[in-house]
Every structure is written in C-alpha cells, then in structure tokens.
Write a protein that holds these residues in place. Structure first.
Motif, PDB file in Angstrom:
ATOM      1  N   GLN A  46      -5.480   3.799  -3.250  1.00  0.00           N
ATOM      2  CA  GLN A  46      -5.465   3.659  -1.792  1.00  0.00           C
ATOM      3  C   GLN A  46      -4.742   2.393  -1.357  1.00  0.00           C
ATOM      4  O   GLN A  46      -4.024   2.392  -0.361  1.00  0.00           O
ATOM      5  CB  GLN A  46      -6.897   3.621  -1.262  1.00  0.00           C
ATOM      6  CG  GLN A  46      -7.684   4.884  -1.603  1.00  0.00           C
ATOM      7  CD  GLN A  46      -8.839   5.111  -0.647  1.00  0.00           C
ATOM      8  OE1 GLN A  46      -9.125   4.292   0.212  1.00  0.00           O
ATOM      9  NE2 GLN A  46      -9.495   6.241  -0.784  1.00  0.00           N
ATOM     10  N   GLU A  47      -4.960   1.315  -2.078  1.00  0.00           N
ATOM     11  CA  GLU A  47      -4.314   0.044  -1.733  1.00  0.00           C
ATOM     12  C   GLU A  47      -3.307  -0.290  -2.837  1.00  0.00           C
ATOM     13  O   GLU A  47      -3.481   0.137  -3.991  1.00  0.00           O
ATOM     14  CB  GLU A  47      -5.340  -1.097  -1.652  1.00  0.00           C
ATOM     15  CG  GLU A  47      -6.529  -0.849  -0.732  1.00  0.00           C
ATOM     16  CD  GLU A  47      -6.179  -0.851   0.753  1.00  0.00           C
ATOM     17  OE1 GLU A  47      -5.036  -1.235   1.100  1.00  0.00           O
ATOM     18  OE2 GLU A  47      -7.027  -0.462   1.571  1.00  0.00           O
ATOM     19  N   VAL A  48      -2.294  -1.082  -2.493  1.00  0.00           N
ATOM     20  CA  VAL A  48      -1.314  -1.499  -3.498  1.00  0.00           C
ATOM     21  C   VAL A  48      -2.015  -2.158  -4.692  1.00  0.00           C
ATOM     22  O   VAL A  48      -1.675  -1.909  -5.856  1.00  0.00           O
ATOM     23  CB  VAL A  48      -0.279  -2.467  -2.872  1.00  0.00           C
ATOM     24  CG1 VAL A  48       0.640  -3.042  -3.932  1.00  0.00           C
ATOM     25  CG2 VAL A  48       0.527  -1.759  -1.781  1.00  0.00           C
ATOM     26  N   ILE A  49      -3.052  -2.985  -4.394  1.00  0.00           N
ATOM     27  CA  ILE A  49      -3.723  -3.692  -5.496  1.00  0.00           C
ATOM     28  C   ILE A  49      -4.607  -2.779  -6.351  1.00  0.00           C
ATOM     29  O   ILE A  49      -5.153  -3.245  -7.353  1.00  0.00           O
ATOM     30  CB  ILE A  49      -4.568  -4.896  -5.006  1.00  0.00           C
ATOM     31  CG1 ILE A  49      -5.634  -4.457  -3.993  1.00  0.00           C
ATOM     32  CG2 ILE A  49      -3.676  -5.983  -4.425  1.00  0.00           C
ATOM     33  CD1 ILE A  49      -6.717  -5.524  -3.781  1.00  0.00           C
ATOM     34  N   ASP A  50      -4.739  -1.508  -5.990  1.00  0.00           N
ATOM     35  CA  ASP A  50      -5.422  -0.574  -6.890  1.00  0.00           C
ATOM     36  C   ASP A  50      -4.529  -0.215  -8.079  1.00  0.00           C
ATOM     37  O   ASP A  50      -5.013   0.302  -9.096  1.00  0.00           O
ATOM     38  CB  ASP A  50      -5.806   0.726  -6.152  1.00  0.00           C
ATOM     39  CG  ASP A  50      -6.835   0.489  -5.051  1.00  0.00           C
ATOM     40  OD1 ASP A  50      -7.511  -0.557  -5.091  1.00  0.00           O
ATOM     41  OD2 ASP A  50      -6.949   1.338  -4.143  1.00  0.00           O
ATOM     42  N   LEU A  81       8.602  -1.488   7.154  1.00  0.00           N
ATOM     43  CA  LEU A  81       7.941  -1.197   5.878  1.00  0.00           C
ATOM     44  C   LEU A  81       6.446  -1.245   6.136  1.00  0.00           C
ATOM     45  O   LEU A  81       5.971  -2.220   6.732  1.00  0.00           O
ATOM     46  CB  LEU A  81       8.359  -2.305   4.902  1.00  0.00           C
ATOM     47  CG  LEU A  81       7.767  -2.315   3.506  1.00  0.00           C
ATOM     48  CD1 LEU A  81       8.298  -1.135   2.699  1.00  0.00           C
ATOM     49  CD2 LEU A  81       8.151  -3.617   2.782  1.00  0.00           C
ATOM     50  N   ALA A  82       5.703  -0.226   5.732  1.00  0.00           N
ATOM     51  CA  ALA A  82       4.264  -0.261   6.013  1.00  0.00           C
ATOM     52  C   ALA A  82       3.458   0.639   5.096  1.00  0.00           C
ATOM     53  O   ALA A  82       3.886   1.730   4.726  1.00  0.00           O
ATOM     54  CB  ALA A  82       3.995   0.148   7.468  1.00  0.00           C
ATOM     55  N   ALA A  83       2.279   0.148   4.738  1.00  0.00           N
ATOM     56  CA  ALA A  83       1.258   0.947   4.056  1.00  0.00           C
ATOM     57  C   ALA A  83       0.014   0.842   4.922  1.00  0.00           C
ATOM     58  O   ALA A  83      -0.613  -0.221   4.958  1.00  0.00           O
ATOM     59  CB  ALA A  83       1.000   0.404   2.660  1.00  0.00           C
ATOM     60  N   LEU A  84      -0.300   1.877   5.667  1.00  0.00           N
ATOM     61  CA  LEU A  84      -1.430   1.838   6.594  1.00  0.00           C
ATOM     62  C   LEU A  84      -2.591   2.642   6.000  1.00  0.00           C
ATOM     63  O   LEU A  84      -3.546   2.089   5.499  1.00  0.00           O
ATOM     64  CB  LEU A  84      -1.003   2.360   7.969  1.00  0.00           C
ATOM     65  CG  LEU A  84       0.229   1.651   8.586  1.00  0.00           C
ATOM     66  CD1 LEU A  84       0.644   2.293   9.889  1.00  0.00           C
ATOM     67  CD2 LEU A  84      -0.030   0.162   8.788  1.00  0.00           C
ATOM     68  N   GLY A  85      -2.486   3.970   6.075  1.00  0.00           N
ATOM     69  CA  GLY A  85      -3.469   4.795   5.372  1.00  0.00           C
ATOM     70  C   GLY A  85      -4.815   4.950   6.065  1.00  0.00           C
ATOM     71  O   GLY A  85      -5.795   5.298   5.421  1.00  0.00           O
ATOM     72  N   ASN A  86      -4.869   4.701   7.365  1.00  0.00           N
ATOM     73  CA  ASN A  86      -6.145   4.890   8.066  1.00  0.00           C
ATOM     74  C   ASN A  86      -6.512   6.366   8.152  1.00  0.00           C
ATOM     75  O   ASN A  86      -7.673   6.730   8.090  1.00  0.00           O
ATOM     76  CB  ASN A  86      -6.082   4.293   9.476  1.00  0.00           C
ATOM     77  CG  ASN A  86      -5.647   2.841   9.461  1.00  0.00           C
ATOM     78  OD1 ASN A  86      -5.832   2.149   8.471  1.00  0.00           O
ATOM     79  ND2 ASN A  86      -5.044   2.371  10.549  1.00  0.00           N
ATOM     80  N   TRP A 110       4.349   4.710  15.332  1.00  0.00           N
ATOM     81  CA  TRP A 110       3.182   5.596  15.276  1.00  0.00           C
ATOM     82  C   TRP A 110       2.607   5.831  16.665  1.00  0.00           C
ATOM     83  O   TRP A 110       2.357   4.882  17.415  1.00  0.00           O
ATOM     84  CB  TRP A 110       2.130   5.024  14.329  1.00  0.00           C
ATOM     85  CG  TRP A 110       2.644   4.961  12.934  1.00  0.00           C
ATOM     86  CD1 TRP A 110       2.659   5.975  12.012  1.00  0.00           C
ATOM     87  CD2 TRP A 110       3.278   3.834  12.312  1.00  0.00           C
ATOM     88  NE1 TRP A 110       3.261   5.544  10.853  1.00  0.00           N
ATOM     89  CE2 TRP A 110       3.642   4.243  11.008  1.00  0.00           C
ATOM     90  CE3 TRP A 110       3.571   2.531  12.721  1.00  0.00           C
ATOM     91  CZ2 TRP A 110       4.284   3.394  10.112  1.00  0.00           C
ATOM     92  CZ3 TRP A 110       4.210   1.683  11.838  1.00  0.00           C
ATOM     93  CH2 TRP A 110       4.558   2.120  10.543  1.00  0.00           C
TER      94      TRP A 110
END
Lengths: 144, 144
Positions: A46-50, A81-86, A110
């Motif tokens: 889910q998150e980049v740090i995963d 550039l975006a990683a949102l994922g809500n 969005w």
C-alpha cells in the motif's frame, strides 16, 4: 503468500502498456491528460515503504524512466507525481503530464473534470507511442 | 551557479523542522492534517529527475525516513505522497497523514477545505514531536 492481482478499479480505468522489472505500466483512460500509473506487481503493498529497500530503488528508477519518457514525448509544462491510494489502496504511482491550458490547470487533476474517453485508435496509438519511447529510453540508459 | 532559496510561498505556508543531508523538512501550517514537505536544498530543481541519480536516491531515502516517522507517530489510515508543483514549481515532496475522518477524506486534500491555523503552542509541539521521531528513526537506521 498472496499473489499480485491488479485492483479491479485500476483494471477498469487503465490500459496495459508494458511490464518493467518491478512494475506494470498502464495508461489511464482519460484523454484530458497523458496520464500513466506504475503498479508494483507484488501483493499487499500500500505504501512505498512496504516494499523492500531494493524494490523501492527499482520503483524510483522505473519512475525516473517513465518521467524522462513522458518529458521527451509530451514536453509538459509540469509533471505531477503522486501516490495517494485513499480510494484504491493498492500502491499505484501516478505520472501526469500537465499543461497550462489543460482543463484542470493549475489544480491537481483529481475531482476536477470528468474522464474524457479516447477513441479506440487514439488509445492504441498512445499506448504504442509510450511503449516505444520507454524502449528507446531504456536502451539509452543501458548503453550510457 | 544559483544558490538555493526557499520559495516565498513555501516559506509562508510552512515551519522549519530540521535539515536532512539533502532536504529541508517543514511542517505545513494546516492543522487539518499532519502534513510535511521535503525540499531539496538545491537551486533550479523542479522535477525529481532534475536531481542527479545519487541525489534522487538520497531524496527517496529521506522520503522513506519521513514516511516511517509519520507512520509511527500518527498511525495513519493512509499516507499521501506527491510532487505536484503547478503553482510553486520549486520541487517539494508532500507527505500527508490521512484519516478516514479527516475533513477531505477520501479526496486528495488540495482545494477541499481552507487551512486551519495551529496555535503557537500546537505548532511548536508538533514540530518538536516530528523532529524527535526523525532523530529516533534515523539513529535506528544507522544502527541497523
């Protein structure tokens, strides 16, 4: 261990372009903007740090490759550039080409304007264009 | 060569937390969300790929450190990561803690609700909290 399956919403909203070593690259079916997503082909991220540190590095290298390719192809005024994922928690990294005369400028895209459909030919042409430039940019990288 | 100067809009909207090797970390003065930005202390950088490859790596390591710290501190439902820059072209990487009961959920935060002011004490407390967790997380990283 779970197997990677692309989230059904992403499947619906986007068209396959190509697979890079870590991510699948897809074109969002909104003709308002050249807009692609990178999705790591790994389950439960889910998150980049995963991602492991080495996979994070690969993700950002692939993101840089996509950014360079979009820049050469579309000469944007700005890239977003975006990683949102809500709404879709599966990690997907947006790369959006922005112009000062696009329908949402200067706002983030969005929720601004409805998706604008590509014709089948426009869609397949754009997919091919991006696929080709990625191939060119990757081989430039390899021989550098 | 130009010298790095923080964009006046970012200066106005945010409070200094600390300097990492590449970036300055600042808290956005909007109490609606725990929201920080990383800004590389380099002149004339608009896109991530304007940085050298080695600086890109450092940027993403610092982003991972910030993400881990926010995660431990605030236990978000989701983190939002974004580099947009349509209005302020100087590269700044947003890290936003999102909760299902925050005022903009599940939408991206931009343009949803007006900034909510921190009191001076809330602001300095939050800055100190983030500064301390970053120090703890960095030293955990070094000794790992």
């Amino acid at each position: 261990m779970n197997t990677f399956v692309l989230h059904p919403q992403l499947q619906k909203d986007s068209e396959f372009i190509l697979d890079l070593p870590l991510c699948t690259l897809r074109l969002i079916k909104d003709a308002n903007y050249p807009w692609v997503i990178l999705v790591p082909r790994m389950a439960d991220i889910q998150e980049v740090i995963d991602l492991s540190e080495s996979h994070q590095q690969t993700l950002w290298q692939e993101s840089a490759l996509v950014t360079r390719s979009l820049k050469h192809l579309f000469t944007p005024d700005k890239l977003n550039l975006a990683a949102l994922g809500n709404m879709v928690p599966q990690l997907h990294l947006h790369h959006i080409v922005r112009y000062q005369d696009d329908p949402s400028w200067p706002k983030p895209i969005w929720g601004q304007v409805p998706f604008k459909a590509y014709s089948d030919k426009q869609l397949s042409d754009r997919v091919k264009l991006i696929k080709d430039i990625i191939a060119t940019e990757s081989s430039a990288e390899v021989t550098m």
